[in-house]
Enzyme design. Structure first.
Site, PDB file in Angstrom:
ATOM      1  N   ASP A 108      36.989  36.622  42.043  1.00 23.28           N
ATOM      2  CA  ASP A 108      38.419  36.904  42.013  1.00 23.28           C
ATOM      3  C   ASP A 108      38.675  37.936  43.112  1.00 23.28           C
ATOM      4  OD1 ASP A 108      41.099  37.069  41.113  1.00 23.28           O
ATOM      5  OD2 ASP A 108      40.598  38.842  39.938  1.00 23.28           O
ATOM      6  N   ASP A 154      38.014  39.954  36.682  1.00 25.11           N
ATOM      7  CA  ASP A 154      38.382  41.127  35.885  1.00 25.11           C
ATOM      8  C   ASP A 154      39.635  40.957  35.047  1.00 25.11           C
ATOM      9  OD1 ASP A 154      40.225  41.110  38.026  1.00 25.11           O
ATOM     10  OD2 ASP A 154      40.526  43.270  37.824  1.00 25.11           O
TER      11      ASP A 154
END
Length: 727
Positions: free
Chosen positions: A446, A620
């Site tokens: 990400d 996350d």
């Protein structure tokens, strides 16, 4: 809900627990007890799935929940219960509270059994050690010897019986179903050891093995309790996701009066009121009102989005500014957050299907050891040995081939490797995480909060300009305004502040009216896709503030090292295209995708898996949770959302992304040590089993040899602690 009984079958009537979808198809959720491994899972799904009228049976090993889908409206839940009972796995209608209570009860039971086994092992040895001393020329007299043997039995036997109940009950359920699991030879070995020990004690024989039996159980219970704890951690990710939903919703009645409902009672069509600072309770269509929504937890996009009449808002989004009136489009269990939670649970379930080398060896172990012990007894008796001596040899075979070394081959390495990574700021949460991590060949990152720090920062701040805008920035809840206020530090706040949803904030600074927000809000045309704020006094020059989310200092270096290790890398982000492209170019990542939804991330991971790629996902946010759960292995930073940390296998602290490289390197070294342990365990059994069959070892020596083999694999695992750095 109390159970009723079906008068036709005499069994419980579970029709009230059936759930039906819009098409009328029925499904049933059951809490299954006693399933512990991938073999149990496969057996349950295979047998229940083969029942007439059942279209699918999916078992979640971590939570114990079995979901059974029936064809059409016809459903016979009683047959499912009966089948499970026949297999040796009792089941009841699934109740999360009951499941948690059962888990806590099992945890207390294992801890108490472990404590009793430890007490029994230590105190039985207090009486058996003087008997062992006779091996070194310090022989006890017959009366003293008998006294020591009896007291060793008085202490050790009750402890062994109590501590062995988890194994005895599991073995009995398995045998009742006509099958033999790993607990069967363990139970037989312990019981026969106790029987022979009492026989030797009564007949004034030379040796008793009460201490060996209870020590064996102590070692096995350590592994059983650790496995139980790991499962408890694995099943919390989906629960944490659902906890992000609002606990209730404000519903607007037909009379215009507001009243609060529990989230479970909100139905499609209800009119809802969501005020600033509250989360959207369920997926809904905006009927009136204008606001900005923080979708960072859902999509990973750092910039708040505007919400107006006619737009759809997703459950879990945070309302930042205006009051919204929504029409509910889905129930809480059908919301976007619930859908992500189901993806996480499915991913965790697929991990449970991962068959480790120890499981494969164990599948061969049970029939081979039983056959060897039976052959030893029958052959010894046939060749002229008495039944007592033949039985002692058979028990020695069961004990010396106990799968302690086999069972420790992987866990001992995992514990040592996990401790090494912990010292480097990486927490390993899953028992099989390192094994899966050693196999990865593709890494998906990400962007926000992973490659970057996840904190918007002002680009090239001009102190004078920051000081001018700071009073308005301190009055706003907008993430970019907060970053601007943080740059300015403490100070005064503007007067007469008004926040305008989707535009910005307005107020009076030292008698002059000012605005802070979008370009349009200060009277300028929209200025591209950069993350920015504009400030200006009424009728005066406009000031532009640009923000960026800085890359981690070692991000580019980490990507290059991963590529040098033979891993391919890509970026999947919910952020805007420009920000994702810039981060990927700096890091040297050729493959990247922007504006990706949570479902799209999970689908991409599934697509890579379908191609045969083993994926490491590093994310996350809530939008990463499903992909984290479905990936072959998963990591999350310590600043990640709690649900994402729970969905991940490893969590790293600090600002350095190089922890990913450390984890991969240690995992590969751990796999090599585990394979060495497997090789030693196989060689040990090839030598030890024939020695026991030929009578060269008695049960006492067998217990010592078994403990020695466990010590060897443990010492080999400790070599991991001395390994050098990987970066």
């Amino acid at each position: 809900m109390a159970l009723t009984y079906d008068l036709r079958t005499g069994g419980p009537d579970l029709s009230a627990f059936l759930r039906r979808d819009k098409a009328g198809a029925a499904s049933l959720e059951l809490l299954v007890k006693g399933a512990r491994c991938a073999g149990c899972l496969g057996k349950i799904e295979r047998e229940v799935g083969a029942l007439p009228g059942v279209t699918s049976a999916r078992m979640n090993l971590t939570s114990g929940k079995l979901t059974v889908a029936f064809e059409g409206r016809a459903a016979d839940p009683g047959r499912v219960i009966a089948t499970l009972d026949k297999l040796g796995y009792p089941a009841t209608p699934y109740d999360p509270g009951q499941a948690a209570e059962a888990h806590d009860k099992e945890s207390r039971r294992l801890i108490l059994a472990l404590a009793v086994a430890g007490f029994g092992a230590m105190n039985a040895m207090m009486f058996s050690v003087p008997i062992w001393a006779g091996l070194f020329g310090q022989e006890l007299g017959p009366a003293a010897r008998a006294f020591m043997m009896w007291w060793s039995g008085v202490v050790g036997a009750p402890c062994a019986v109590y501590a062995g109940m988890p194994f005895f009950q599991s073995a009995w359920r398995s045998l009742r179903a006509g099958r033999a699991n790993m607990d069967v030879p363990i139970s037989i070995g312990v019981i026969l050891t106790l029987v022979i020990s009492f026989s030797e004690t009564v007949l004034r024989g030379r040796d008793a093995y009460f201490d060996a039996a209870v020590s064996l159980l102590f070692l096995l219970l350590i592994g059983r309790w650790l496995d139980h704890r790991l499962r408890a951690r694995a099943k919390s990710a989906a629960a944490d996701l659902l906890a992000l939903q609002a606990p209730g919703a404000v519903v607007l009645g037909a009379d215009g009066v507001e009243h609060r409902k529990p989230l479970s009672e909100v139905v499609v069509g209800d009119r809802l009121v969501v005020r600033p600072g509250e989360r959207i309770p369920v997926d809904g269509l905006v009927e009136s009102g204008v606001s900005t929504l923080d979708n960072a937890l859902l999509t990973g996009e750092t910039t708040p989005v505007e919400a107006r009449a006619g737009q759809v808002c997703r459950a879990g989004a945070l309302n930042l500014s205006g009051v919204l009136r929504l029409q509910a489009l889905a129930r809480s269990e059908d919301s976007a957050v619930a859908a992500i939670a189901r993806l996480v649970e499915a991913g965790a379930q697929s991990k449970s299907l991962y068959v480790r080398l120890a499981d494969k060896a164990a599948a061969v172990y049970v029939p081979v050891v039983h056959a060897a012990a039976a052959l030893t007894f029958a052959g010894g008796w046939a060749l002229g040995l008495g039944p007592r001596e033949a039985l002692i040899r058979a028990v020695a075979v069961l004990i010396i081939t106990c799968p302690c070394a086999l069972g420790l081959a992987v866990p001992a390495v995992q514990i040592t490797a996990s401790a090494r990574l912990f010292r480097r700021g990486v927490l390993v949460k899953s028992g099989a995480a390192l094994e899966r991590l050693s196999e990865v060949e593709h890494v998906v990152f990400d962007k926000t909060g992973v490659l970057t720090e996840g904190r918007p920062r002002l680009v090239d701040p001009a102190p004078a300009a920051v000081a001018l805008a700071a009073p308005l920035a301190r009055a706003s809840a907008h993430p970019l305004a907060k970053a601007l206020a943080a740059e300015a530090g403490e100070g005064p706040t503007a007067d007469e502040v008004t926040e305008h949803a989707g535009l910005g904030v307005e107020g009076v600074i030292e008698g002059r009216r000012a605005r802070l927000g979008s370009a349009a809000w200060v009277g300028l045309p929209s200025a591209g896709a950069e993350t920015e704020l504009w400030f200006g006094f009424e009728g005066d020059t406009r000031i532009r503030f640009r923000f960026s989310d800085r890359l981690r200092e070692d991000a580019a270096r980490t990507i290059q090292v991963l590529k040098a290790r033979g891993l391919s890398v890509e970026v999947l982000s919910g952020d805007v295209e420009g920000a994702v492209r810039a981060a990927a170019e700096v890091c040297g990542i050729e493959t990247w995708t922007a504006r990706v939804s949570p479902a799209d991330k999970a689908a991409r991971v599934d697509a890579l898996k379908a191609e045969g790629r083993k994926v490491l996902m590093v994310g996350d946010g809530l939008n990463d949770a499903a992909a984290l759960a479905r990936a072959h292995a998963a990591m999350a930073p310590g600043t990640a959302l709690e649900a994402s940390q729970n969905a991940a296998d490893l969590v790293f602290s600090g600002d350095e992304l190089g922890a990913v490289v450390d984890a991969v390197d240690v995992a590969r070294q751990a796999k090599a040590r585990a394979l060495e342990n497997f090789g030693f365990s196989a060689l040990y059994n090839l030598v030890a089993a024939p020695a026991a069959m030929l009578g060269f070892v008695n049960p006492l020596v067998a217990a010592l040899a078994m403990s020695g083999s466990s010590l060897v694999v443990t010492l080999n695992a400790l070599r991991m602690a001395r390994a050098g750095g990987s970066r």
